[in-house]
Design a protein around this motif. Structure first.
Motif, PDB file in Angstrom:
ATOM      1  N   TYR A  90       0.839  -1.202   0.000  1.00  0.00           N
ATOM      2  CA  TYR A  90       0.000   0.000   0.000  1.00  0.00           C
ATOM      3  C   TYR A  90       0.874   1.251   0.000  1.00  0.00           C
ATOM      4  CZ  TYR A  90      -4.739  -1.885   0.861  1.00  0.00           C
ATOM      5  OH  TYR A  90      -5.971  -2.490   0.748  1.00  0.00           O
ATOM      6  N   GLU A  91       1.851   1.267   0.897  1.00  0.00           N
ATOM      7  CA  GLU A  91       2.690   2.457   1.031  1.00  0.00           C
ATOM      8  C   GLU A  91       3.492   2.715  -0.242  1.00  0.00           C
ATOM      9  OE1 GLU A  91       4.861   1.525   4.546  1.00  0.00           O
ATOM     10  OE2 GLU A  91       3.247   2.199   5.896  1.00  0.00           O
ATOM     11  N   ALA A  92       3.995   1.653  -0.892  1.00  0.00           N
ATOM     12  CA  ALA A  92       4.739   1.817  -2.144  1.00  0.00           C
ATOM     13  C   ALA A  92       3.852   2.395  -3.244  1.00  0.00           C
ATOM     14  CB  ALA A  92       5.321   0.472  -2.584  1.00  0.00           C
ATOM     15  N   LEU A  93       2.548   2.107  -3.172  1.00  0.00           N
ATOM     16  CA  LEU A  93       1.597   2.625  -4.153  1.00  0.00           C
ATOM     17  C   LEU A  93       1.067   4.005  -3.785  1.00  0.00           C
ATOM     18  CD1 LEU A  93      -0.330  -0.707  -4.726  1.00  0.00           C
ATOM     19  CD2 LEU A  93       0.927   0.548  -6.493  1.00  0.00           C
ATOM     20  N   GLY A  94       1.493   4.517  -2.629  1.00  0.00           N
ATOM     21  CA  GLY A  94       1.031   5.836  -2.197  1.00  0.00           C
ATOM     22  C   GLY A  94      -0.402   5.850  -1.723  1.00  0.00           C
ATOM     23  N   VAL A  95      -0.871   4.712  -1.214  1.00  0.00           N
ATOM     24  CA  VAL A  95      -2.246   4.588  -0.747  1.00  0.00           C
ATOM     25  C   VAL A  95      -2.228   4.364   0.759  1.00  0.00           C
ATOM     26  CG1 VAL A  95      -4.384   3.271  -0.932  1.00  0.00           C
ATOM     27  CG2 VAL A  95      -2.944   3.589  -2.950  1.00  0.00           C
ATOM     28  N   PRO A  96      -3.031   5.085   1.524  1.00  0.00           N
ATOM     29  CA  PRO A  96      -3.026   4.906   2.981  1.00  0.00           C
ATOM     30  C   PRO A  96      -3.431   3.496   3.388  1.00  0.00           C
ATOM     31  CG  PRO A  96      -4.156   6.936   2.379  1.00  0.00           C
ATOM     32  CD  PRO A  96      -3.933   6.179   1.107  1.00  0.00           C
ATOM     33  N   TRP A  97      -2.706   2.942   4.344  1.00  0.00           N
ATOM     34  CA  TRP A  97      -3.033   1.640   4.912  1.00  0.00           C
ATOM     35  C   TRP A  97      -4.233   1.750   5.854  1.00  0.00           C
ATOM     36  CZ3 TRP A  97      -2.339  -3.368   4.400  1.00  0.00           C
ATOM     37  CH2 TRP A  97      -2.405  -4.226   5.505  1.00  0.00           C
ATOM     38  N   ALA A  98      -4.320   2.849   6.582  1.00  0.00           N
ATOM     39  CA  ALA A  98      -5.426   3.056   7.516  1.00  0.00           C
ATOM     40  C   ALA A  98      -6.752   3.136   6.765  1.00  0.00           C
ATOM     41  CB  ALA A  98      -5.205   4.336   8.314  1.00  0.00           C
ATOM     42  N   ASN A  99      -7.786   2.603   7.370  1.00  0.00           N
ATOM     43  CA  ASN A  99      -9.146   2.664   6.821  1.00  0.00           C
ATOM     44  C   ASN A  99      -9.278   1.964   5.475  1.00  0.00           C
ATOM     45  OD1 ASN A  99     -10.138   4.268   9.029  1.00  0.00           O
ATOM     46  ND2 ASN A  99      -9.113   6.025   8.094  1.00  0.00           N
ATOM     47  N   ARG A 100      -8.436   0.980   5.231  1.00  0.00           N
ATOM     48  CA  ARG A 100      -8.486   0.279   3.946  1.00  0.00           C
ATOM     49  C   ARG A 100      -9.797  -0.506   3.774  1.00  0.00           C
ATOM     50  NH1 ARG A 100      -5.483  -1.994   7.595  1.00  0.00           N
ATOM     51  NH2 ARG A 100      -5.422  -4.246   7.957  1.00  0.00           N
ATOM     52  N   GLY A 101     -10.385  -0.963   4.894  1.00  0.00           N
ATOM     53  CA  GLY A 101     -11.651  -1.673   4.796  1.00  0.00           C
ATOM     54  C   GLY A 101     -12.791  -0.771   4.353  1.00  0.00           C
ATOM     55  N   PRO A 102     -13.054   0.337   5.052  1.00  0.00           N
ATOM     56  CA  PRO A 102     -14.104   1.256   4.590  1.00  0.00           C
ATOM     57  C   PRO A 102     -13.826   1.820   3.192  1.00  0.00           C
ATOM     58  CG  PRO A 102     -13.545   1.707   6.885  1.00  0.00           C
ATOM     59  CD  PRO A 102     -12.541   0.717   6.384  1.00  0.00           C
ATOM     60  N   ARG A 103     -12.544   2.031   2.862  1.00  0.00           N
ATOM     61  CA  ARG A 103     -12.225   2.511   1.518  1.00  0.00           C
ATOM     62  C   ARG A 103     -12.601   1.453   0.481  1.00  0.00           C
ATOM     63  NH1 ARG A 103      -7.065   2.491   1.583  1.00  0.00           N
ATOM     64  NH2 ARG A 103      -6.962   4.299   2.952  1.00  0.00           N
ATOM     65  N   THR A 104     -12.351   0.189   0.781  1.00  0.00           N
ATOM     66  CA  THR A 104     -12.746  -0.887  -0.118  1.00  0.00           C
ATOM     67  C   THR A 104     -14.254  -0.884  -0.322  1.00  0.00           C
ATOM     68  OG1 THR A 104     -10.849  -2.280   0.455  1.00  0.00           O
ATOM     69  CG2 THR A 104     -12.808  -3.396  -0.385  1.00  0.00           C
ATOM     70  N   ASP A 105     -15.012  -0.669   0.754  1.00  0.00           N
ATOM     71  CA  ASP A 105     -16.469  -0.606   0.623  1.00  0.00           C
ATOM     72  C   ASP A 105     -16.882   0.494  -0.338  1.00  0.00           C
ATOM     73  OD1 ASP A 105     -16.549  -2.635   2.477  1.00  0.00           O
ATOM     74  OD2 ASP A 105     -17.135  -1.352   4.155  1.00  0.00           O
ATOM     75  N   ASP A 106     -16.281   1.681  -0.201  1.00  0.00           N
ATOM     76  CA  ASP A 106     -16.582   2.776  -1.125  1.00  0.00           C
ATOM     77  C   ASP A 106     -16.231   2.393  -2.557  1.00  0.00           C
ATOM     78  OD1 ASP A 106     -17.732   4.591   0.566  1.00  0.00           O
ATOM     79  OD2 ASP A 106     -16.208   6.148   0.321  1.00  0.00           O
ATOM     80  N   HIS A 107     -15.072   1.780  -2.737  1.00  0.00           N
ATOM     81  CA  HIS A 107     -14.638   1.407  -4.085  1.00  0.00           C
ATOM     82  C   HIS A 107     -15.593   0.392  -4.711  1.00  0.00           C
ATOM     83  CE1 HIS A 107     -10.149   2.767  -3.740  1.00  0.00           C
ATOM     84  NE2 HIS A 107     -11.003   3.702  -3.392  1.00  0.00           N
ATOM     85  N   LEU A 108     -16.048  -0.563  -3.929  1.00  0.00           N
ATOM     86  CA  LEU A 108     -17.001  -1.536  -4.463  1.00  0.00           C
ATOM     87  C   LEU A 108     -18.310  -0.862  -4.851  1.00  0.00           C
ATOM     88  CD1 LEU A 108     -16.398  -4.545  -2.040  1.00  0.00           C
ATOM     89  CD2 LEU A 108     -15.787  -4.427  -4.468  1.00  0.00           C
ATOM     90  N   ALA A 109     -18.755   0.085  -4.051  1.00  0.00           N
ATOM     91  CA  ALA A 109     -19.994   0.809  -4.373  1.00  0.00           C
ATOM     92  C   ALA A 109     -19.829   1.623  -5.657  1.00  0.00           C
ATOM     93  CB  ALA A 109     -20.395   1.709  -3.209  1.00  0.00           C
ATOM     94  N   VAL A 110     -18.671   2.263  -5.815  1.00  0.00           N
ATOM     95  CA  VAL A 110     -18.387   3.018  -7.042  1.00  0.00           C
ATOM     96  C   VAL A 110     -18.413   2.089  -8.248  1.00  0.00           C
ATOM     97  CG1 VAL A 110     -16.610   4.289  -8.300  1.00  0.00           C
ATOM     98  CG2 VAL A 110     -17.054   4.818  -5.906  1.00  0.00           C
TER      99      VAL A 110
END
Length: 286
Positions: free
Chosen positions: A128-148
């Motif tokens: 995640y960090e190598a991709l510049g994406v926050p590790w924190a809150n990855r679960g709720p972010r995944t939920d948003d991404h699936l909804a999108v």
């Protein structure tokens, strides 16, 4: 019960001649689906514990070089006609959801509707960090991404407003062949993962769950489905047992517990290795 196979397409398995042979070999043997793993980069040293080994270390060294799943599955789509093509799993939380939705939809079109979208949040913080994406809150972010992604696949004009993603009115085409969209199979063993499966999934993807532990997991899943006004009717249970654990009677044990698809992890690095692995699978009665 369907039988699928799971590969980390690394080293010799990440070559066109291997994929050409794989395409023929699985369809000749009546394998129902092929699932491929995802990691963009791996590391010589890392602190994140791998959840599926006793020592917390992943079985692949850092130079394994996994093929990107949608590239590999697109190649297989062009060389197969019946086998279903699955991500096992796609790390949704570290990806841009628009690009991922586009890749899934286009693969579904090019494969004539043979995509199974296995998803999860991943375990490797360093990636995640190598991709510049926050590790924190990855679960709720995944939920948003699936909804999108679901909006992009199903709405003529798509939009979404969430905590972690804002999508202005826009159009993604072509739409997937499968309706309303390719099946989403949510992986993970946490309570949050089971809630995610109940909310977004058409199936659950369990990794390294032995038969004796599965009933407790399914009881928890049933409770989450009930909270969403759903049940396991029309909901698929897919299990990938621990590598090397398959043997005579294993498929029957999982089938008796209500498993719809057994996804057997295999290691092969050339055509001969692949044939031996598939023949051993067949000989074990799986």
């Amino acid at each position: 019960m369907e039988i699928g196979v799971l590969f980390g397409l690394a080293y010799g398995a990440g070559r066109p001649e291997f994929l050409d042979h794989l395409a023929v070999a699985v369809e000749e043997r009546g394998i129902a689906s092929v699932w491929v793993a995802e990691h963009v980069v791996l590391f010589d040293s890392y602190d994140s514990p791998y959840p599926y080994s006793r020592d917390g270390k992943a079985p692949l060294p850092a130079d394994a070089g996994l093929l990107e799943p949608f590239v590999a599955l697109s190649y297989l789509a062009a060389r197969t006609t019946t086998v279903r093509l699955g991500t096992g799993i796609c790390i949704v939380g570290q990806r841009n959801p628009l690009y991922t939705a586009k890749q899934v939809a286009d693969l579904d079109v090019l494969s004539r509707g043979r995509v199974d979208f296995g998803v999860g949040i991943g375990w490797l913080r360093e990636e995640y960090e190598a991709l510049g994406v926050p590790w924190a809150n990855r679960g709720p972010r995944t939920d948003d991404h699936l909804a999108v992604m679901r909006a992009l696949w199903t709405d003529e004009v798509s939009s979404y407003s969430g905590r972690y993603y804002e999508l202005p009115p826009s159009r993604l085409y072509p739409k997937p062949v499968q309706t309303p969209h390719p099946p989403i199979h949510v992986g993970g063993g946490s309570d949050a993962a089971l809630r995610r499966a109940a909310r977004f999934g058409q199936g659950y993807y369990g990794m390294n769950i032995p038969p004796e532990e599965l009933p407790a997991v399914l009881t928890r899943l049933d409770a989450e489905l009930e909270n969403e006004g759903r049940s396991r009717e029309g909901f698929q249970i897919s299990i990938a047992p621990a590598f090397g654990s398959f043997g005579p009677g294993l498929a029957d044990r999982y089938r008796d517990l209500g498993v719809d698809r057994l996804i057997v992890p295999l290691a092969a690095f050339g055509p001969e290795d692949l044939d031996r692995a598939l023949d051993a699978l067949t000989a074990a009665g799986v």
